[in-house]
Design an enzyme around this catalytic site. Sequence first.
Site, PDB file in Angstrom:
ATOM      1  N   ASP A  28      35.404-105.168  34.820  1.00  0.00           N
ATOM      2  CA  ASP A  28      34.602-105.440  33.621  1.00  0.00           C
ATOM      3  C   ASP A  28      35.133-106.654  32.870  1.00  0.00           C
ATOM      4  OD1 ASP A  28      32.876-103.403  33.990  1.00  0.00           O
ATOM      5  OD2 ASP A  28      33.714-102.082  32.462  1.00  0.00           O
ATOM      6  N   LYS A  50      30.192-106.420  31.235  1.00  0.00           N
ATOM      7  CA  LYS A  50      29.105-106.209  30.282  1.00  0.00           C
ATOM      8  C   LYS A  50      29.433-106.970  29.017  1.00  0.00           C
ATOM      9  CE  LYS A  50      28.545-101.448  31.669  1.00  0.00           C
ATOM     10  NZ  LYS A  50      29.897-100.998  31.881  1.00  0.00           N
ATOM     11  N   ASP A  83      40.509 -96.916  28.490  1.00  0.00           N
ATOM     12  CA  ASP A  83      40.441 -95.677  29.266  1.00  0.00           C
ATOM     13  C   ASP A  83      39.000 -95.493  29.747  1.00  0.00           C
ATOM     14  OD1 ASP A  83      41.868 -92.831  29.715  1.00  0.00           O
ATOM     15  OD2 ASP A  83      39.753 -92.547  29.214  1.00  0.00           O
ATOM     16  N   MET A 163      33.401-101.224  18.992  1.00  0.00           N
ATOM     17  CA  MET A 163      32.133-101.975  19.022  1.00  0.00           C
ATOM     18  C   MET A 163      31.507-102.097  17.627  1.00  0.00           C
ATOM     19  SD  MET A 163      30.755-100.107  22.466  1.00  0.00           S
ATOM     20  CE  MET A 163      31.538 -98.557  22.110  1.00  0.00           C
TER      21      MET A 163
HETATM   22  C1  LIG Z   1      32.701-100.515  25.737  1.00  0.00           C
HETATM   23  S1  LIG Z   1      34.079-100.197  24.729  1.00  0.00           S
HETATM   24  C2  LIG Z   1      35.278 -99.807  25.941  1.00  0.00           C
HETATM   25  C3  LIG Z   1      36.456 -99.058  25.394  1.00  0.00           C
HETATM   26  C4  LIG Z   1      37.505 -98.775  26.424  1.00  0.00           C
HETATM   27  N1  LIG Z   1      37.032 -97.890  27.455  1.00  0.00           N
HETATM   28  C5  LIG Z   1      38.768 -98.193  25.775  1.00  0.00           C
HETATM   29  O1  LIG Z   1      39.117 -97.035  26.050  1.00  0.00           O
HETATM   30  O2  LIG Z   1      39.413 -98.917  25.007  1.00  0.00           O
HETATM   31  C6  LIG Z   1      34.526-101.822  24.238  1.00  0.00           C
HETATM   32  C7  LIG Z   1      35.150-101.867  22.843  1.00  0.00           C
HETATM   33  O3  LIG Z   1      36.520-101.498  22.884  1.00  0.00           O
HETATM   34  C8  LIG Z   1      37.226-102.167  21.867  1.00  0.00           C
HETATM   35  N2  LIG Z   1      38.331-102.937  22.492  1.00  0.00           N
HETATM   36  C9  LIG Z   1      38.683-102.916  23.780  1.00  0.00           C
HETATM   37  N3  LIG Z   1      39.777-103.681  23.989  1.00  0.00           N
HETATM   38  C10 LIG Z   1      40.115-104.193  22.781  1.00  0.00           C
HETATM   39  C11 LIG Z   1      41.152-105.061  22.339  1.00  0.00           C
HETATM   40  N4  LIG Z   1      42.088-105.556  23.182  1.00  0.00           N
HETATM   41  N5  LIG Z   1      41.208-105.387  21.026  1.00  0.00           N
HETATM   42  C12 LIG Z   1      40.300-104.899  20.163  1.00  0.00           C
HETATM   43  N6  LIG Z   1      39.287-104.080  20.524  1.00  0.00           N
HETATM   44  C13 LIG Z   1      39.212-103.723  21.819  1.00  0.00           C
HETATM   45  C14 LIG Z   1      36.231-103.065  21.159  1.00  0.00           C
HETATM   46  O4  LIG Z   1      35.748-102.359  20.042  1.00  0.00           O
HETATM   47  C15 LIG Z   1      35.167-103.240  22.202  1.00  0.00           C
HETATM   48  O5  LIG Z   1      33.918-103.560  21.622  1.00  0.00           O
END
Ligand SMILES: C[S@@+](CC[C@H](N)C(=O)[O-])C[C@H]1O[C@@H](n2cnc3c(N)ncnc32)[C@H](O)[C@@H]1O
Length: 241
Positions: A28, A50, A83, A163
């Site tokens: 991703d 995405k 995760d 998000m």
């Molecule tokens: C589709 S979700 C996926 C979340 C992922 N599965 C997790 O457990 O962190 C994507 C969102 O995760 C958050 N995110 C993921 N990595 C990040 C990072 N390094 N810094 C800040 N926000 C992060 C943001 O809010 C982003 O829009």
Amino acid sequence: MGAGPGDPDLLTFRALRLMQSADVVVYDRLVSRPILDLVRLEAERIYAGKERAKHALPQEDINQLLVRLAKEGKRVVRLKGGDPFIFGRGGEEIDTLAAEGIPFQVVPGITAAAGCASYAGIPLTHRDFAQSVVFVTGHVQDGSMNLNWRALAQPGQTIVFYMGLLGVDILCSQLIAHGLSATTPAALIQQGTLPQQRVLAGDLASLPQLVREGGVKAPTLIIIGEVVRLRERLKWFEPAG
Ligand SMILES: C[S@@+](CC[C@H](N)C(=O)[O-])C[C@H]1O[C@@H](n2cnc3c(N)ncnc32)[C@H](O)[C@@H]1O
């Protein structure tokens, strides 16, 4: 497989071991470059990333791609940010595999809330300030967020919005409208755990403006609650630049 929030040191041993024996890696957008560099050199890399509104591959196509690659006899790693079971659609992808009788395992990863909070010096719970923490999606649909605001706006609770960047105005004003004080501490963490990490800290009243003026870049995580105040004393990760 969860790749964690960005810093490659936050991968699990199992993730690293399987990445180094994979035939194909389907990854991703949120999987950072240094993590991809740890994938076995000979492995095929397929981008399935995405981005808000523009999906490189629709979810159903990703599900079918995994099935096809597995049926070709390949060792497939599906690499996701954070995760896979936290806002990661991991459940949907393995549901298709299960229906096709394809063996799989799930490798947990450090979710953005845990990684970003640690690297920002914000403990998500604390005996004195927060007895619960909720992870919630701040995704805006048709100009609003359909959430149980009353349940979110509780004293002694930390709220973590994934998000939430586009909806920061909505979520701050809804939480105030449902009972949280406008001076409740709030922070936005951009590119958490990476060398580019930035933290904007204020309160529910000031965060939207800080974000507007801050030239913020995705991905971002928003943390709201009294624990955010602790950052002043507990911050430890201050990347240069
Ligand atoms: C589709 S979700 C996926 C979340 C992922 N599965 C997790 O457990 O962190 C994507 C969102 O995760 C958050 N995110 C993921 N990595 C990040 C990072 N390094 N810094 C800040 N926000 C992060 C943001 O809010 C982003 O829009």
